[in-house]
Design an enzyme around this catalytic site. Structure first.
Site, PDB file in Angstrom:
ATOM      1  N   GLU A   1       0.866  -1.178   0.000  1.00 17.61           N
ATOM      2  CA  GLU A   1       0.000   0.000   0.000  1.00 17.61           C
ATOM      3  C   GLU A   1       0.908   1.235   0.000  1.00 17.61           C
ATOM      4  O   GLU A   1       1.520   1.570   1.027  1.00 17.61           O
ATOM      5  CB  GLU A   1      -0.908  -0.037   1.244  1.00 17.61           C
ATOM      6  CG  GLU A   1      -1.637   1.251   1.555  1.00 17.61           C
ATOM      7  CD  GLU A   1      -2.399   1.864   0.369  1.00 17.61           C
ATOM      8  OE1 GLU A   1      -3.093   1.145  -0.353  1.00 17.61           O
ATOM      9  OE2 GLU A   1      -2.257   3.087   0.176  1.00 17.61           O
TER      10      GLU A   1
ATOM     11  N   CYS B   1      -3.021  -7.817 -11.977  1.00 15.79           N
ATOM     12  CA  CYS B   1      -3.501  -7.145 -10.768  1.00 15.79           C
ATOM     13  C   CYS B   1      -3.955  -8.181  -9.761  1.00 15.79           C
ATOM     14  O   CYS B   1      -4.770  -9.051 -10.090  1.00 15.79           O
ATOM     15  CB  CYS B   1      -4.719  -6.287 -11.087  1.00 15.79           C
ATOM     16  SG  CYS B   1      -4.422  -4.918 -12.134  1.00 15.79           S
TER      17      CYS B   1
ATOM     18  N   SER C   1      -8.805   2.524  -4.888  1.00 17.64           N
ATOM     19  CA  SER C   1      -9.338   1.159  -4.950  1.00 17.64           C
ATOM     20  C   SER C   1     -10.578   1.104  -4.068  1.00 17.64           C
ATOM     21  O   SER C   1     -10.479   0.889  -2.861  1.00 17.64           O
ATOM     22  CB  SER C   1      -8.282   0.167  -4.457  1.00 17.64           C
ATOM     23  OG  SER C   1      -7.206   0.135  -5.355  1.00 17.64           O
TER      24      SER C   1
END
Ligand code: SAH
Length: 347
Positions: free
Chosen positions: A164, A342, A218
């Protein structure tokens, strides 16, 4: 394993490099020469800095390592030519980077952490225990190593690999400064995208930095109940607040914002979710905002309960946005055959 005792030169910002030069009796203008050798001419060793004195080159060699990674493994997709790199760091940690060559635009997907603390249930990176943040140098070295190996140049840089990015705020921001600095990588700010699972305070902070790169949120759900099924509460913010922070970021930095929505059968693919998200977006959107919705059909990660919806369902989900004059695209991932797509990055 590489020498991990000496500092990594790529961890040094231009200011630190300049301090080092001055402390070691070098003229200020020599810093630019050194940065040029490292970031533009991409030397293999400080020996190659031909306009610096032999004595000083020796000193640089004694004081720094230039590259710290080894390529442990590399897989090339038979489907689309994308390449997944496994690097081993000086400390023996593994870092994954994906390179996506394309005649129009070569793209790199950088990791920001070893493992990921967020652990979204549908993402393979979440199955890797979080170990540590990558340093500025380790973030930038991914790009340098890939370009050395492929002999290709990268046109756009995505912070969409493992980790992240906004939980490694300082190093990511420092790396972005290097990527956009004319003396270093010299990328335009629109060539860089930071993707976040939705850390509202960091998004607000980022809008105050002088970098203004593109932002991707996201979101994966139109309401907190749906999102919470798949995004753990380590990201405690509400869908509405994340969306607002993202739109504010776009306004303050005059850049476009993308909403990423991983579409998973039976979890968040109900058309009511699309309508609800469209409602929410339209409630907050200004006429001048630039926003698009990337629908990413779920890529397999070995967890049976998460599946890609039918193509028909994916199209209908997209159509809900299009009917409302919102831009939505279906983003098919690259490198699904080599675990490079992804959500498939795992070590
Ligand atoms: N942690 C950041 C950066 C990762 S970007 C973030 O969450 O934004 C990687 C993107 O791939 C994210 O949008 C993520 O949600 C998405 N993703 C994760 N698992 C996936 C899967 N199995 N299929 C498709 N996309 C996935």
């Amino acid at each position: 394993m590489k020498d991990n005792k000496k500092p990594h030169f790529l961890n040094f910002s231009p200011l630190l490099a300049e301090n080092y030069m001055i402390t070691n009796g070098q003229k200020k203008f020599r810093t630019k020469q050194l940065l040029d050798w490292v970031y533009k001419k991409r030397i293999n060793s400080f020996d190659d800095c031909s306009d610096l004195s032999a004595e000083f080159r020796e000193k640089l060699k004694n004081d720094f390592t230039l590259y710290t990674f080894e390529i442990k493994d590399k897989k090339v997709s038979a489907l689309d030519g994308s390449i997944r790199y496994y690097f081993s760091t000086a400390h023996g940690d593994e870092v994954i980077t994906v390179f996506m060559p394309n005649p129009e635009r070569n793209t790199i997907c950088l990791s920001s952490q070893v493992g990921c603390p967020v652990k979204c249930t549908f993402c393979a990176s979440g199955s890797v225990d979080f170990k540590r943040n990558l340093t500025r140098g380790e973030i930038l070295e991914q790009l340098l190593q890939v370009e050395r190996d492929t002999k290709l140049s990268t046109d756009s840089v995505l912070f969409m690999g493992m980790g992240e990015p906004l939980m490694n705020y300082e190093n990511v921001v420092n790396a972005v400064h290097s990527l956009t600095s004319p003396e270093q990588f010299a990328y335009g700010r629109r060539k860089i995208v930071i993707s976040t699972a939705g850390l509202v305070p960091q998004i607000e902070k980022l809008s105050q930095e002088n970098i203004s790169v593109k932002l991707a949120l996201s979101l994966h759900g139109a309401d907190d109940e749906t999102r919470r099924k798949i995004v753990p509460s380590i990201i405690p913010y509400k869908v509405e607040d994340i969306l607002q922070a993202g739109l504010n970021y776009g306004r303050q930095t005059k850049s476009s914002v993308t909403i990423e929505y991983v579409l998973i059968e039976g979890i968040n693919d109900d058309l009511q979710q699309a309508e609800k998200l469209a409602d929410l977006i339209q409630e907050y959107l200004y006429r001048t905002d630039r926003l698009k919705i990337n629908i990413i059909p779920h890529n397999p990660t070995g967890v049976d309960r998460f599946k890609r919806p039918s193509d028909e369902k994916i199209q209908s989900f997209k159509d809900c946005f299009m009917r409302r004059d919102l831009t939505a695209i279906i983003r098919e991932s690259k490198g699904t055959d080599i675990g490079a797509a992804c959500g498939q990055l795992t070590i």
